[in-house]
Design a protein around this motif. Structure first.
Motif, PDB file in Angstrom:
ATOM      1  N   SER A  42       0.921  -1.239   0.015  1.00  0.00           N
ATOM      2  CA  SER A  42       0.316   0.069  -0.014  1.00  0.00           C
ATOM      3  C   SER A  42       0.843   1.257   0.220  1.00  0.00           C
ATOM      4  O   SER A  42       2.127   1.266   0.392  1.00  0.00           O
ATOM      5  CB  SER A  42      -1.055   0.107   1.268  1.00  0.00           C
ATOM      6  OG  SER A  42      -1.797  -1.340   1.256  1.00  0.00           O
ATOM      7  N   SER A  43       0.394   2.309  -0.273  1.00  0.00           N
ATOM      8  CA  SER A  43       0.955   3.714  -0.339  1.00  0.00           C
ATOM      9  C   SER A  43      -0.065   4.709  -0.264  1.00  0.00           C
ATOM     10  O   SER A  43      -1.084   4.646  -0.779  1.00  0.00           O
ATOM     11  CB  SER A  43       1.829   3.858  -1.920  1.00  0.00           C
ATOM     12  OG  SER A  43       0.895   3.800  -2.791  1.00  0.00           O
ATOM     13  N   ILE A  44       0.405   5.733   0.506  1.00  0.00           N
ATOM     14  CA  ILE A  44      -0.499   7.172   0.598  1.00  0.00           C
ATOM     15  C   ILE A  44       0.469   8.349   0.211  1.00  0.00           C
ATOM     16  O   ILE A  44       1.606   8.168   0.114  1.00  0.00           O
ATOM     17  CB  ILE A  44      -0.872   6.981   2.168  1.00  0.00           C
ATOM     18  CG1 ILE A  44       0.335   6.929   3.072  1.00  0.00           C
ATOM     19  CG2 ILE A  44      -2.234   6.027   2.563  1.00  0.00           C
ATOM     20  CD1 ILE A  44      -0.299   7.000   4.342  1.00  0.00           C
ATOM     21  N   SER A  45      -0.358   9.272  -0.047  1.00  0.00           N
ATOM     22  CA  SER A  45       0.238  10.685  -0.189  1.00  0.00           C
ATOM     23  C   SER A  45       0.718  11.168   0.864  1.00  0.00           C
ATOM     24  O   SER A  45       1.943  11.907   0.637  1.00  0.00           O
ATOM     25  CB  SER A  45      -0.526  11.560  -1.139  1.00  0.00           C
ATOM     26  OG  SER A  45      -1.569  11.880  -0.686  1.00  0.00           O
ATOM     27  N   SER A  46       0.349  11.057   1.903  1.00  0.00           N
ATOM     28  CA  SER A  46       0.575  11.618   3.418  1.00  0.00           C
ATOM     29  C   SER A  46       0.328  10.872   4.351  1.00  0.00           C
ATOM     30  O   SER A  46      -0.796  10.401   4.433  1.00  0.00           O
ATOM     31  CB  SER A  46       0.295  13.137   3.352  1.00  0.00           C
ATOM     32  OG  SER A  46       0.582  13.641   4.536  1.00  0.00           O
TER      33      SER A  46
ATOM     34  N   GLU B  77      -7.664   7.961   1.675  1.00  0.00           N
ATOM     35  CA  GLU B  77      -7.276   7.902   0.395  1.00  0.00           C
ATOM     36  C   GLU B  77      -6.118   7.063   0.341  1.00  0.00           C
ATOM     37  O   GLU B  77      -5.006   7.236   1.146  1.00  0.00           O
ATOM     38  CB  GLU B  77      -6.840   8.998  -0.529  1.00  0.00           C
ATOM     39  CG  GLU B  77      -6.614   8.807  -1.902  1.00  0.00           C
ATOM     40  CD  GLU B  77      -6.344   9.973  -2.646  1.00  0.00           C
ATOM     41  OE1 GLU B  77      -5.866   9.856  -3.789  1.00  0.00           O
ATOM     42  OE2 GLU B  77      -6.734  11.130  -2.231  1.00  0.00           O
ATOM     43  N   ILE B  78      -5.968   5.971  -0.435  1.00  0.00           N
ATOM     44  CA  ILE B  78      -4.723   4.885  -0.317  1.00  0.00           C
ATOM     45  C   ILE B  78      -4.725   4.180  -1.729  1.00  0.00           C
ATOM     46  O   ILE B  78      -5.798   3.939  -2.223  1.00  0.00           O
ATOM     47  CB  ILE B  78      -5.196   4.059   0.932  1.00  0.00           C
ATOM     48  CG1 ILE B  78      -3.686   3.104   0.919  1.00  0.00           C
ATOM     49  CG2 ILE B  78      -6.217   2.963   0.681  1.00  0.00           C
ATOM     50  CD1 ILE B  78      -3.853   2.402   2.409  1.00  0.00           C
TER      51      ILE B  78
ATOM     52  N   SER C 239     -13.356   6.471   2.070  1.00  0.00           N
ATOM     53  CA  SER C 239     -14.051   5.292   1.397  1.00  0.00           C
ATOM     54  C   SER C 239     -14.643   4.600   2.492  1.00  0.00           C
ATOM     55  O   SER C 239     -13.972   4.421   3.601  1.00  0.00           O
ATOM     56  CB  SER C 239     -13.425   4.725   0.203  1.00  0.00           C
ATOM     57  OG  SER C 239     -12.241   4.049   0.866  1.00  0.00           O
ATOM     58  N   SER C 240     -15.640   3.867   2.077  1.00  0.00           N
ATOM     59  CA  SER C 240     -16.332   2.945   3.208  1.00  0.00           C
ATOM     60  C   SER C 240     -16.572   1.661   2.037  1.00  0.00           C
ATOM     61  O   SER C 240     -17.559   1.825   1.165  1.00  0.00           O
ATOM     62  CB  SER C 240     -17.565   3.282   3.666  1.00  0.00           C
ATOM     63  OG  SER C 240     -18.134   2.361   4.547  1.00  0.00           O
TER      64      SER C 240
END
Length: 317
Positions: free
Chosen positions: A32-36, A61-62, A122-123
């Motif tokens: 996984s990665s996230i912007s911050s 967000e991911i 999101s859900s």
């Protein structure tokens, strides 16, 4: 549904790492990665309804990537259905790209590499469906990768509504009721998937619907001892030969399917503490078995234990 993990209980600097570890364990292996990392929040709840495993994910967000290496370590016995309740998801698998909005659903084959981008907050309800359950309805060569169900018609809307409500049933029903509900949910999902796919499959959509009708005709009369191949085929509107030919592509037949379903119902009843007052013979006769010796032998062949021994085992716990 029980909360299995929440970033609210973790220091902000560790939230993403803990989240990734939790989702790898509960859903499937991935990167996984996230912007911050600042402000990242998520929660994971788990539950079950019959044969369906449930994971409810609420997250910022991911981006998720499952490579061939990850896919090789996935559970090949499960298909993942992502039912989006809020937000938006971009899914790519097998050179197919789909966008999910709230109120739609998509299949992910965990045995194949894929990427998912969860946008906004999101859900998602992830439904784990036994691979064999879908194959029994759609055939072994049915291509589910990135197959999307959208609320375009009344049948699809019913499927999506039913799927989204599964989490509310988790932990509220007895085992027999759970199995009935999960069977109905898989029936609806399989029928909608068959309608949604316009590429060649082992069973064309029309044949998939016939198989679904065969299952329904059997389920509705499973308690009748006089349930014969002729009666089932007549109810569906096809010949016995045609019905057996359809089921033969899935390694089954009309009477084999009837026996499998009856044995499963009997096992659920024998394991249900609410039915402990019922005798083994009462349960067997109640689900259409007229020969108790044949029932006991078939039960042991299917589950490796005599029904009477299973009842004693449950009573001793």
């Amino acid at each position: 549904m029980e909360v299995a993990f929440s970033t609210a209980d973790v220091h902000p600097r560790d939230r993403f790492d803990y989240w990734q570890a939790a989702t790898r364990e509960r859903i499937a292996d991935h990167d996984s990665s996230i912007s911050s990392r600042d402000g990242f929040n998520a929660e994971l709840s788990v539950g079950r309804v019959g044969s369906l495993g449930l994971v409810r994910s609420r997250n910022s967000e991911i981006q998720v990537a499952s490579t061939n290496r990850h896919a090789a370590r996935s559970d090949p016995s499960e298909v993942l259905l992502f039912c989006l309740l809020a937000g938006r998801i971009l899914l790519e698998q097998s050179d197919r790209r789909v966008s999910l909005d709230a109120g739609s659903l998509a299949c992910v084959d965990p045995r194949l590499a894929h990427t998912m981008h969860f946008l906004d907050q999101s859900s998602t309800l992830i439904i784990k469906v036994p691979q064999t359950e879908l194959e029994a309805r759609l055939g072994k060569n049915f291509d589910i990768a990135a197959c999307r169900i959208a609320p375009l018609g009344p049948q699809e809307r019913l499927t999506l509504f039913f799927a989204a409500k599964l989490e509310q049933l988790s932990g509220t029903l007895d085992r027999t009721s759970e199995e009935t509900i999960s069977t109905q949910a898989i029936d609806l999902i399989a029928l909608s998937l068959g309608n949604a796919v316009d590429r060649p499959t082992q069973l064309p959509a029309s044949k998939s619907r016939l198989v679904w009708h065969i299952h329904r005709a059997i389920d509705a009369r499973l308690q009748n001892t006089d349930l014969t191949p002729e009666r089932i085929a007549e109810r569906v509107g096809i010949s016995v030969r045609q019905a057996n030919r359809l089921l033969g592509t899935q390694g089954s037949s009309l009477m084999r399917l009837v026996q499998t379903k009856r044995l499963a119902r009997c096992r659920h009843a024998l394991e249900d503490p609410r039915q402990i007052h019922r005798s083994v013979s009462d349960i067997a006769l109640g689900w259409g078995f007229s020969d108790l010796t044949h029932f006991s032998r078939s039960f042991k062949r299917a589950y490796g234990i005599l029904p009477s021994d299973l009842r004693k085992l449950k009573e001793s716990r």
